[in-house]
Enzyme design. Structure first.
Site, PDB file in Angstrom:
ATOM      1  CB  THR A 117     -48.436  37.355 -33.860  1.00  0.00           C
ATOM      2  OG1 THR A 117     -47.727  38.384 -33.163  1.00  0.00           O
ATOM      3  CG2 THR A 117     -49.457  36.754 -32.914  1.00  0.00           C
ATOM      4  CE1 TYR A 141     -52.623  40.058 -33.785  1.00  0.00           C
ATOM      5  CE2 TYR A 141     -50.529  40.462 -32.669  1.00  0.00           C
ATOM      6  CZ  TYR A 141     -51.237  40.124 -33.809  1.00  0.00           C
ATOM      7  OH  TYR A 141     -50.569  39.836 -34.969  1.00  0.00           O
TER       8      TYR A 141
END
Length: 329
Positions: A117, A141
């Site tokens: 990501t 995250y």
């Protein structure tokens, strides 16, 4: 030989399954269905329901199906949720990825494609963001994904497997043939949420933050169409199978749109002027993330097919309508 797709019943994973099947690959999907949908797995793919952190299950699956490559999508992905539940994110995204990699190494799997990501960059000092920018994630995250990238790097050196880590920017749209799309009812993806508001499935749309240092004060993101993204994964696998080196690549178009600009496009394409509410910032959201995306084109020969925001919104709207029709039937 076959490809194991973890999280293959989810949004991006299901599109990878379609791309692999379209390319003539044998595919096995491993998904615990905590956020995925059994109906998203095509009949041509083998399905195993279970946890990717279950090393014994993964080992059996690798042996029984002759797995030579893993495309790893299974993860929790909601940034604000990672801030409120960091240990849950480190368990699911990092600890279980470690168990998956251990089973892969012991089972002789040669290649791994990892769903990473742009959150690993945190608040980047430059945009578009190059792959060699120092990693400074600002939320759990992003940190959980960065740790898995580290595990892949170390495993490649120690055990000889090769990998491609693809750092996504914002994924949107749906399969142009209508076979899959974003199905999670309470998903936080902007384009999906805006389409739901346009179709009357939500009473309004919240915009989190209008005081960022951007052109209109709202966050700026690079939106990549989901089938284009899945195609990059297939090309990455082909690269590794042909003896290519391990890689880390950004996946985006190199063009940013603000939240307010995206909302305007959804209103224009749908023909609906739905209510928008301006709210304070959410924790963990950087002001702007735009992909430096030259390397994926140069190294993999990737060429986007759906690089048009209006077209992406049209696909998302069509998918939301099909979901509503299937639920009403």
């Amino acid at each position: 030989m076959a490809v194991l797709v973890t999280g293959g019943a989810g949004y991006i994973g299901s599109h990878m399954v379609l791309e692999l099947l379209d390319a003539g690959e044998s595919v096995v999907v491993l998904d615990d269905l905590s956020t995925g949908f059994r109906r998203a797995v095509p009949a041509q793919a083998q399905f195993v329901q279970g946890d990717m952190g279950d090393g014994a299950l993964v080992a059996r699956t690798i042996a029984e199906h002759g797995i030579d490559a893993i495309a790893h999508f299974a993860a929790r992905i909601v940034v604000p949720e990672s801030v409120s539940d960091p240990l849950g994110y480190y368990l699911n995204n990092t600890v279980k990825s470690r168990a998956l990699l251990e089973a892969a190494v012991k089972g002789g799997v040669r290649h791994v494609i990892f769903s990473s990501t742009a959150a690993v960059y945190g608040e980047p000092s430059v945009n578009p963001v190059p792959e060699d920018l120092p990693l400074e994630p600002i939320n759990p995250y992003g940190r959980s994904k960065m740790m898995t990238e580290w595990m892949l790097q170390d495993s490649a050196r120690a055990y000889g497997l090769t990998y491609v880590a693809l750092r996504y920017f914002n994924v949107a749209g749906a399969d142009p043939k209508g076979r899959s799309g974003q199905s999670t009812p309470q998903a936080t993806h902007l384009i999906k949420v805006a389409c739901q508001a346009a179709l009357g499935q939500r009473p309004y749309l919240d915009v989190f933050g209008t005081d960022y240092p951007t052109k209109d004060g709202s966050c700026v993101r690079d939106y990549i169409q989901v089938s284009d993204l899945a195609r990059a994964h297939v090309l990455a696998l082909d690269h590794l199978r042909k003896g290519g080196d391990s890689l880390t690549l950004n996946c985006g178009y190199g063009q940013g749109y603000s939240v307010l600009e995206v909302i305007d496009v959804v209103k224009r394409v749908s023909g609906v002027d739905f209510e928008v509410r301006l709210c304070p910032r959410r924790p963990g959201d950087p002001a702007a993330l735009i992909a430096g995306a030259d390397r994926v084109r140069e190294v993999l020969g990737w060429q986007p097919r759906y690089q048009n925001l209006e077209r992406i919104v049209e696909q998302a709207l069509a998918w939301e309508r099909s979901l509503a029709e299937s639920e009403a039937a």
